[in-house]
Design a protein around this motif. Structure first.
Motif, short mmCIF file in Angstrom:
data_model
loop_
_atom_site.label_atom_id
_atom_site.label_comp_id
_atom_site.label_asym_id
_atom_site.label_seq_id
_atom_site.Cartn_x
_atom_site.Cartn_y
_atom_site.Cartn_z
N UNK A 51 0.79 -1.22 0.00
CA UNK A 51 0.00 0.00 0.00
C UNK A 51 0.83 1.28 0.00
N UNK A 52 2.12 1.16 0.26
CA UNK A 52 2.99 2.33 0.22
C UNK A 52 3.13 3.01 1.57
N UNK A 53 4.23 3.73 1.72
CA UNK A 53 4.51 4.39 2.99
C UNK A 53 3.62 5.60 3.23
N UNK A 54 3.15 6.25 2.17
CA UNK A 54 2.23 7.38 2.35
C UNK A 54 0.95 6.92 3.05
N UNK A 55 0.45 5.77 2.65
CA UNK A 55 -0.74 5.21 3.29
C UNK A 55 -0.47 4.91 4.76
N UNK A 56 0.68 4.31 5.05
CA UNK A 56 1.01 3.97 6.44
C UNK A 56 1.19 5.21 7.30
N UNK A 57 1.82 6.24 6.73
CA UNK A 57 2.03 7.47 7.49
C UNK A 57 0.69 8.13 7.82
N UNK A 58 -0.23 8.14 6.85
CA UNK A 58 -1.55 8.70 7.10
C UNK A 58 -2.30 7.91 8.17
N UNK B 194 -2.56 11.43 0.08
CA UNK B 194 -1.76 12.18 -0.88
C UNK B 194 -1.28 13.52 -0.33
N UNK B 195 -1.44 13.73 0.95
CA UNK B 195 -0.99 14.98 1.55
C UNK B 195 0.53 15.11 1.43
N UNK B 196 1.05 16.23 1.01
CA UNK B 196 2.50 16.42 0.93
C UNK B 196 3.16 16.20 2.29
N UNK B 197 4.33 15.61 2.24
CA UNK B 197 5.00 15.30 3.51
C UNK B 197 5.30 16.55 4.32
N UNK B 198 5.49 17.71 3.66
CA UNK B 198 5.82 18.92 4.39
C UNK B 198 4.69 19.31 5.34
N UNK B 199 3.43 18.97 4.98
CA UNK B 199 2.31 19.34 5.85
C UNK B 199 2.32 18.56 7.16
N UNK B 200 2.98 17.41 7.16
CA UNK B 200 3.03 16.63 8.39
C UNK B 200 3.85 17.32 9.47
N UNK B 201 4.73 18.23 9.07
CA UNK B 201 5.50 18.97 10.07
C UNK B 201 4.57 19.84 10.93
N UNK B 202 3.52 20.35 10.34
CA UNK B 202 2.55 21.13 11.11
C UNK B 202 1.72 20.22 12.02
N UNK B 203 1.43 19.03 11.52
CA UNK B 203 0.66 18.08 12.33
C UNK B 203 1.46 17.61 13.53
N UNK B 204 2.75 17.38 13.33
CA UNK B 204 3.57 16.88 14.43
C UNK B 204 3.70 17.89 15.56
N UNK B 205 3.46 19.16 15.28
CA UNK B 205 3.48 20.14 16.36
C UNK B 205 2.42 19.83 17.40
N UNK C 57 10.97 7.47 7.08
CA UNK C 57 9.86 8.00 6.31
C UNK C 57 8.59 8.08 7.16
N UNK C 58 8.45 7.15 8.09
CA UNK C 58 7.28 7.18 8.97
C UNK C 58 7.45 8.20 10.08
N UNK C 59 8.63 8.22 10.70
CA UNK C 59 8.91 9.16 11.79
C UNK C 59 10.32 9.68 11.60
N UNK C 60 10.45 10.89 11.09
CA UNK C 60 11.80 11.41 10.86
C UNK C 60 12.38 12.07 12.10
N UNK C 61 11.55 12.29 13.12
CA UNK C 61 12.05 12.90 14.36
C UNK C 61 11.25 12.35 15.54
N UNK C 62 11.88 11.52 16.35
CA UNK C 62 11.18 10.94 17.50
C UNK C 62 10.89 11.98 18.58
N UNK C 63 11.53 13.13 18.48
CA UNK C 63 11.27 14.19 19.45
C UNK C 63 9.96 14.94 19.19
N UNK C 64 9.24 14.52 18.12
CA UNK C 64 7.97 15.20 17.83
C UNK C 64 6.86 14.79 18.78
#
Length: 328
Positions: free
Chosen positions: A37-44, A60-71, A93-100
């Protein structure tokens, strides 16, 4: 190694502890789901479970938008399990920063490859079961009780000796032998000496399939010839084959296909070695002369005596010495 109980332990921990956290997610079979199913599906899926009220999340949300979600996650104490992660790329790809995640959060990652861990607090290597626990697990699957039935004590001990503490093997063989006659048990044990169980073999082989070509060659050479030999001795031999063994052996160790003993010898679980033997055997089931490796003395004798070698190059081992036989 495969089948050792990583997912089982992670599942038990998750079931016991998830209610103590504000957000939680068990992302199972990451390796398989990423392929299908792809990593985008898993991340969502991951962020949807950690932030159930976020209706705008989509695959299909751009990965950059996840930075706002992780806040938002920085304010939540979460418990996350990522099960069967195959590579560092998947993890990042799933979690680029565990400090989030917020204070008190916990992340558990199960994997067959120790090398993917770079930003972790602790690595726990799951070990084989001891004989007592192995017997109980096997009997629960074979007899629905913790002890062997009368007349099956020695047969059960033979199965325990074969499985060498691997829970998957104990469960699979226990279920297979359940309600079978003593004669069937004897037959199955003889069969296992020649033909490994398919379910067990396929699970173990996933780690082999992750290797590149030279790493696979190194693994098969160790399985067929060099188990128990000193690492430096193996490296010196395999260097002549241009297999780049120094890094290859480290990769095999990271993937739990081999272990390095305190004496610097290379060891391998019996089931993993059997898996390697079977891979070579499948190269030519009926004609040993067409296989890439021969290690059984009777097969070596038969192939050479009757000139049945049909490969252009074959590697044969005798005792502590080896030789290359070039075939015309």
């Amino acid at each position: 190694m495969g089948g050792i109980g990583k997912t089982t332990l992670a599942t038990a921990l998750y079931a016991k502890l998830f209610s103590r956290f504000e957000g939680h997610c068990f992302l199972g079979n990451v390796r398989e789901q990423a392929e299908k199913q792809g990593l985008d599906f898993l991340r969502t899926k991951l962020f949807s479970e950690l932030l159930p009220g976020e209706n705008h999340l989509h695959e299909n949300m751009p990965k950059v938008e996840y930075h706002f979600i992780t806040r938002r996650l920085k304010r939540k104490k979460v418990f996350l399990v990522l099960d069967d992660v195959a590579s560092s790329e998947q993890l990042e790809d799933l979690i680029d920063d565990f400090n989030c995640f917020g204070p008190g959060s916990r992340v558990i990652v199960t994997t067959r490859d120790k090398h993917i861990f770079s930003q972790v607090d602790e690595i726990y290597e799951v070990k084989e079961l001891n004989d007592l626990d192995s017997l109980q697990l096997f009997c629960l699957n074979a007899f629905r009780e913790k002890h062997p039935k009368n007349g099956f004590e020695e047969l059960s001990e033979s199965v325990i000796a074969y499985c060498k503490g691997n829970p998957l093997a104990l469960k699979v063989l226990g279920a297979r032998l359940r309600s079978r006659s003593e004669q069937a048990w004897y037959c199955e044990l003889r069969k296992l000496q020649k033909i490994p169980n398919v379910k067990i073999h396929n699970v173990l082989k996933l780690s082999f399939d992750d290797l590149d070509h030279t790493e696979q060659e190194i693994f098969l050479d160790i399985a067929c010839f060099f188990k128990g030999e000193y690492r430096d001795h193996i490296i010196s031999l395999l260097e002549a084959c241009n297999f780049f063994p120094a890094i290859g052996i480290e990769v095999l160790a990271d993937k739990s296909l081999i272990t390095i003993s305190p004496e610097d010898t290379i060891e391998m679980h019996d089931l993993i070695q059997e898996m390697g033997w079977n891979i070579v055997h499948q190269e030519s089931i009926k004609d040993p002369g067409k296989r890439s490796r021969l290690w059984d003395p009777e097969e070596v004798f038969d192939v050479l005596k009757y000139n049945r070698v049909s490969t252009s190059f074959i590697f044969i081992i005798f005792g502590n010495s080896c030789m290359f036989v070039e075939c015309s």
